[in-house]
Design an enzyme around this catalytic site. Structure first.
Site, PDB file in Angstrom:
ATOM      1  N   SER A 129       0.836  -1.206   0.000  1.00 48.55           N
ATOM      2  CA  SER A 129       0.000   0.000   0.000  1.00 48.55           C
ATOM      3  C   SER A 129       0.867   1.250   0.000  1.00 48.55           C
ATOM      4  O   SER A 129       1.961   1.255   0.556  1.00 48.55           O
ATOM      5  CB  SER A 129      -0.922   0.025   1.211  1.00 48.55           C
ATOM      6  OG  SER A 129      -1.650   1.244   1.216  1.00 48.55           O
ATOM      7  N   LYS A 183      -4.146  -7.099   3.501  1.00 50.23           N
ATOM      8  CA  LYS A 183      -4.222  -5.955   2.567  1.00 50.23           C
ATOM      9  C   LYS A 183      -5.675  -5.694   2.160  1.00 50.23           C
ATOM     10  O   LYS A 183      -6.105  -4.541   2.017  1.00 50.23           O
ATOM     11  CB  LYS A 183      -3.365  -6.225   1.324  1.00 50.23           C
ATOM     12  CG  LYS A 183      -3.520  -5.177   0.200  1.00 50.23           C
ATOM     13  CD  LYS A 183      -2.951  -3.825   0.591  1.00 50.23           C
ATOM     14  CE  LYS A 183      -3.325  -2.625  -0.249  1.00 50.23           C
ATOM     15  NZ  LYS A 183      -3.332  -2.627  -1.648  1.00 50.23           N
ATOM     16  N   HIS A 186      -7.243  -3.895   4.952  1.00 52.64           N
ATOM     17  CA  HIS A 186      -6.710  -2.515   4.906  1.00 52.64           C
ATOM     18  C   HIS A 186      -7.546  -1.680   3.932  1.00 52.64           C
ATOM     19  O   HIS A 186      -7.971  -0.568   4.241  1.00 52.64           O
ATOM     20  CB  HIS A 186      -5.238  -2.556   4.473  1.00 52.64           C
ATOM     21  CG  HIS A 186      -4.678  -1.238   4.012  1.00 52.64           C
ATOM     22  ND1 HIS A 186      -4.993  -0.675   2.783  1.00 52.64           N
ATOM     23  CD2 HIS A 186      -3.843  -0.351   4.608  1.00 52.64           C
ATOM     24  CE1 HIS A 186      -4.374   0.480   2.655  1.00 52.64           C
ATOM     25  NE2 HIS A 186      -3.670   0.701   3.755  1.00 52.64           N
ATOM     26  N   ASN A 187      -7.797  -2.232   2.757  1.00 51.37           N
ATOM     27  CA  ASN A 187      -8.548  -1.472   1.753  1.00 51.37           C
ATOM     28  C   ASN A 187     -10.003  -1.259   2.180  1.00 51.37           C
ATOM     29  O   ASN A 187     -10.593  -0.226   1.884  1.00 51.37           O
ATOM     30  CB  ASN A 187      -8.503  -2.191   0.400  1.00 51.37           C
ATOM     31  CG  ASN A 187      -7.151  -2.039  -0.271  1.00 51.37           C
ATOM     32  OD1 ASN A 187      -6.158  -1.763   0.393  1.00 51.37           O
ATOM     33  ND2 ASN A 187      -7.092  -2.224  -1.573  1.00 51.37           N
ATOM     34  N   GLU A 190      -9.982   1.534   4.466  1.00 50.45           N
ATOM     35  CA  GLU A 190      -9.742   2.732   3.631  1.00 50.45           C
ATOM     36  C   GLU A 190     -11.056   3.214   2.991  1.00 50.45           C
ATOM     37  O   GLU A 190     -11.358   4.412   3.014  1.00 50.45           O
ATOM     38  CB  GLU A 190      -8.707   2.361   2.553  1.00 50.45           C
ATOM     39  CG  GLU A 190      -8.392   3.452   1.573  1.00 50.45           C
ATOM     40  CD  GLU A 190      -7.544   2.917   0.407  1.00 50.45           C
ATOM     41  OE1 GLU A 190      -6.619   2.109   0.630  1.00 50.45           O
ATOM     42  OE2 GLU A 190      -7.841   3.307  -0.737  1.00 50.45           O
TER      43      GLU A 190
HETATM   44  P1  NBP Z   1      -0.538  -1.640 -14.213  1.00 54.92           P
HETATM   45  O1  NBP Z   1      -1.803  -2.194 -14.683  1.00 54.92           O
HETATM   46  O2  NBP Z   1      -0.223  -0.206 -14.382  1.00 54.92           O
HETATM   47  O3  NBP Z   1       0.691  -2.454 -14.849  1.00 54.92           O
HETATM   48  C1  NBP Z   1       0.741  -3.833 -14.936  1.00 54.92           C
HETATM   49  C2  NBP Z   1       1.977  -4.214 -15.733  1.00 54.92           C
HETATM   50  O4  NBP Z   1       2.001  -5.637 -15.815  1.00 54.92           O
HETATM   51  C3  NBP Z   1       1.992  -3.674 -17.154  1.00 54.92           C
HETATM   52  O5  NBP Z   1       3.213  -3.012 -17.377  1.00 54.92           O
HETATM   53  C4  NBP Z   1       1.874  -4.954 -17.998  1.00 54.92           C
HETATM   54  O6  NBP Z   1       2.578  -4.922 -19.198  1.00 54.92           O
HETATM   55  C5  NBP Z   1       2.492  -5.972 -17.108  1.00 54.92           C
HETATM   56  N1  NBP Z   1       2.147  -7.365 -17.470  1.00 54.92           N
HETATM   57  C6  NBP Z   1       3.005  -8.385 -17.590  1.00 54.92           C
HETATM   58 BR1  NBP Z   1       4.785  -8.246 -17.334  1.00 54.92          BR
HETATM   59  N2  NBP Z   1       2.443  -9.520 -17.938  1.00 54.92           N
HETATM   60  C7  NBP Z   1       1.149  -9.234 -18.053  1.00 54.92           C
HETATM   61  C8  NBP Z   1       0.045 -10.029 -18.397  1.00 54.92           C
HETATM   62  N3  NBP Z   1       0.158 -11.320 -18.665  1.00 54.92           N
HETATM   63  N4  NBP Z   1      -1.152  -9.445 -18.421  1.00 54.92           N
HETATM   64  C9  NBP Z   1      -1.286  -8.135 -18.095  1.00 54.92           C
HETATM   65  N5  NBP Z   1      -0.249  -7.321 -17.794  1.00 54.92           N
HETATM   66  C10 NBP Z   1       0.958  -7.866 -17.748  1.00 54.92           C
HETATM   67  O7  NBP Z   1      -0.464  -2.046 -12.707  1.00 54.92           O
HETATM   68  P2  NBP Z   1      -0.091  -1.210 -11.396  1.00 54.92           P
HETATM   69  O8  NBP Z   1      -1.035  -0.071 -11.202  1.00 54.92           O
HETATM   70  O9  NBP Z   1       1.372  -0.957 -11.346  1.00 54.92           O
HETATM   71  O10 NBP Z   1      -0.472  -2.307 -10.315  1.00 54.92           O
HETATM   72  C11 NBP Z   1       0.129  -3.587 -10.281  1.00 54.92           C
HETATM   73  C12 NBP Z   1      -0.504  -4.375  -9.169  1.00 54.92           C
HETATM   74  O11 NBP Z   1      -0.346  -3.657  -7.933  1.00 54.92           O
HETATM   75  C13 NBP Z   1      -2.003  -4.592  -9.323  1.00 54.92           C
HETATM   76  O12 NBP Z   1      -2.363  -5.851  -8.826  1.00 54.92           O
HETATM   77  C14 NBP Z   1      -2.602  -3.504  -8.440  1.00 54.92           C
HETATM   78  O13 NBP Z   1      -3.893  -3.844  -7.988  1.00 54.92           O
HETATM   79  C15 NBP Z   1      -1.598  -3.465  -7.315  1.00 54.92           C
HETATM   80  N6  NBP Z   1      -1.535  -2.201  -6.569  1.00 54.92           N
HETATM   81  C16 NBP Z   1      -1.676  -1.008  -7.205  1.00 54.92           C
HETATM   82  C17 NBP Z   1      -1.602   0.177  -6.483  1.00 54.92           C
HETATM   83  C18 NBP Z   1      -1.713   1.513  -7.170  1.00 54.92           C
HETATM   84  O14 NBP Z   1      -1.779   2.538  -6.465  1.00 54.92           O
HETATM   85  N7  NBP Z   1      -1.716   1.558  -8.511  1.00 54.92           N
HETATM   86  C19 NBP Z   1      -1.354   0.136  -5.109  1.00 54.92           C
HETATM   87  C20 NBP Z   1      -1.167  -1.102  -4.503  1.00 54.92           C
HETATM   88  C21 NBP Z   1      -1.272  -2.257  -5.236  1.00 54.92           C
HETATM   89  P3  NBP Z   1       2.089  -4.178 -20.537  1.00 54.92           P
HETATM   90  O15 NBP Z   1       2.939  -2.962 -20.611  1.00 54.92           O
HETATM   91  O16 NBP Z   1       2.353  -5.148 -21.619  1.00 54.92           O
HETATM   92  O17 NBP Z   1       0.642  -3.887 -20.398  1.00 54.92           O
END
Ligand code: NBP
Length: 472
Positions: A129, A183, A186-187, A190
């Site tokens: 988080s 987690k 936590h959400n 939130e």
């Molecule tokens: P994004 O959705 O922004 O990015 C995911 C990445 O995974 C992309 O770069 C994508 O590549 C890659 N990827 C790969 Br490697 N293999 C993949 C596949 N088979 N299918 C789909 N994508 C693939 O995610 P994020 O916002 O960085 O979040 C990542 C995780 O963290 C999620 O589970 C999210 O719920 C969690 N999270 C997010 C936050 C937040 O504030 N954003 C906070 C806490 C937890 P590509 O470039 O080819 O699409």
């Protein structure tokens, strides 16, 4: 060629920031992303001149890592995580460790821990988080899985995590999917707090006619109190002060009143229902988002179902921090934490997670979205009495409840007369009133159930199970 200490799969918002965090803390890293152009731009941009290299495919990625390999996956929860595991497993060797830092459903993590460990790999399901900024500067992390797997990354996580005065905001949570369960809760907490703050903003706007800057001043005041000082109150003040660059009006007023949800709030409520935990504040926040998304229905209904005209009531003054309203916000926030902690206790016993609630409060004290000064009190409460049945029974919290309940009741009653919905404040009041009532009217519910369905009932004056021919 020297091999890297740490591998990151998934260069989204979170992955990019986490790998920069690991590298800054002395862990040479290698990154892999499904779309290679994203890897290239990262290495030319924020990843340039760092001890970070890229890999064009998963085999090259795995080969570039030191053994036992430590690989963090930051991809979307669900099928994307399974796809990455399937892709990477053929290249792993005994003792290598996969860490899922996404928002996975805890039952999925249970399955993956079992599957990966049966192949002699380690698997950690880790809630993260703090959003992008937290990921870079130091997030709050909730790692669950087999203890020996955790020990292999303990040093890395301790360095990457947010640091508060008494240590890092990470520690071993427990076995299986416990990290992702924590987690999820936590959400859920939130969701509750966000809705509570939104309701208080609505009251100040509609009942007192206050504008953004004035309301922001109240949040600024609250953020300097022990009870409400928190990240969410801090960013609420920031949001309320933001102006629309086009006309200088409060930007918040230009935003559509429809809130989305990605699943963790829903999973919290489902888990609570399954485990028999009472989480009305958290449920109400979820339902408030559902209701908010019914925009066109609400617009239509407002023209048919006349609402009462506003009956102004005393919400206090800005200089005294809107006293009754602050009472309401403090108690609803306490209710949200109390319900989350209660759910964790029930899950710990049902799933044998052996959760240590003071350590969880410690993890949440920094880096994460629900960080607040209140968490120190929560940590102390469960340290002082590890068998505490409910947070509100701790002496400090019990005192908050008794001194602030009249304020909460006044706010909920006043808003009800004016037809202003307060889903979280009113359900928190009901929660606290129900919890402090020794005899509830469920005796009559039991009578009805026995009357129509012979479900039997227990008596207060003797043991046993009873049935009455009510209609005879
Ligand atoms: P994004 O959705 O922004 O990015 C995911 C990445 O995974 C992309 O770069 C994508 O590549 C890659 N990827 C790969 Br490697 N293999 C993949 C596949 N088979 N299918 C789909 N994508 C693939 O995610 P994020 O916002 O960085 O979040 C990542 C995780 O963290 C999620 O589970 C999210 O719920 C969690 N999270 C997010 C936050 C937040 O504030 N954003 C906070 C806490 C937890 P590509 O470039 O080819 O699409």
């Amino acid at each position: 060629m020297t091999k890297a200490h740490f591998g990151l799969v998934g260069l989204g918002v979170m992955g990019e920031n986490l790998v920069l965090n690991a590298e800054r803390n002395g862990f040479s890293s290698v990154v892999y992303n499904r779309t290679y152009s994203k890897t290239q731009s990262f290495l030319l941009g924020r990843g340039a001149d760092k001890n970070i290299s890229g890999a064009i495919d998963i085999e090259e990625f795995v080969q570039k890592l030191d053994r036992p390999r430590r690989i963090l996956m930051m991809v979307k929860a669900g099928p994307a995580t399974d796809a990455v595991i399937k892709q990477i497993s053929p290249f792993l060797q005994e003792g290598d460790l996969l860490i899922d830092g996404g928002n996975a459903q805890f039952s999925d993590t249970e399955r993956r821990v079992a599957e990966l460990e049966s192949q002699s790999f380690g698997y950690i399901g880790m809630g993260v988080s703090g959003g992008a900024k937290g990921a870079f500067e130091g997030p709050s992390m909730m790692p669950g899985g087999t203890k020996s797997s955790y020990e292999a990354i303990e040093n890395l996580l301790n360095k990457m995590a947010a640091q508060v005065e008494d240590g890092p905001c990470v520690s071993y949570i427990g076995p299986g999917g416990s990290g992702h369960f924590v987690k999820t809760v936590h959400n859920g907490i939130e969701y509750g707090i966000e809705q509570i703050l939104a309701e208080s903003y609505d009251l100040m706007k509609r009942v007192c006619g206050m504008k953004g800057e004035q309301i922001a001043d109240v949040f600024g005041f609250w953020n300097n109190t022990e009870e409400l000082s928190s990240y969410l109150v801090e960013i609420t003040e920031i949001c309320l002060r933001k102006k629309d660059p086009e006309d200088g009006d409060d930007l918040v007023e230009k935003i559509m009143d429809k809130a989305g949800q990605k699943g963790t709030g829903l999973w919290t409520v489902i888990s609570a229902l399954e485990l028999g935990a009472s989480v009305p504040t958290i449920y109400s926040s979820l339902n408030a988002r559902v209701m908010s998304s019914m925009k066109s229905q609400r617009e239509n209904a407002e023209s048919i179902l006349a609402r009462p005209s506003l009956r102004p009531f005393d919400l206090g003054s800005v200089s005294d921090g809107m006293s009754p309203l602050m009472d309401a916000v403090v108690l609803a926030t306490i209710a949200s934490y109390a319900q989350g902690m209660d759910l964790l206790k029930l899950a710990s016993s049902e799933y044998n997670y052996e959760l240590h609630l003071p350590s969880i409060a410690q993890i949440w004290k920094g880096g994460c979205i629900i960080r607040s000064r209140l968490l120190k009190r929560i940590q102390d409460a469960f340290n002082d009495d590890p068998n505490l049945t409910n947070l509100v029974l701790d002496p400090w919290f019990a005192n908050q409840v008794s001194s602030r309940l009249p304020g909460l009741a006044k706010v909920v009653a006043g808003a009800a007369e004016s037809g202003i919905p307060l889903p979280c404040l009113s359900s928190s009041l009901d929660y606290l009133n129900s919890y402090r009532t020794a005899r509830l009217p469920q005796n009559l519910v039991q009578a009805m159930r026995d009357c129509f369905g012979s479900h039997t009932y227990q008596r207060v004056d003797r043991d046993g199970s009873f049935h009455t021919e009510w209609l005879g």
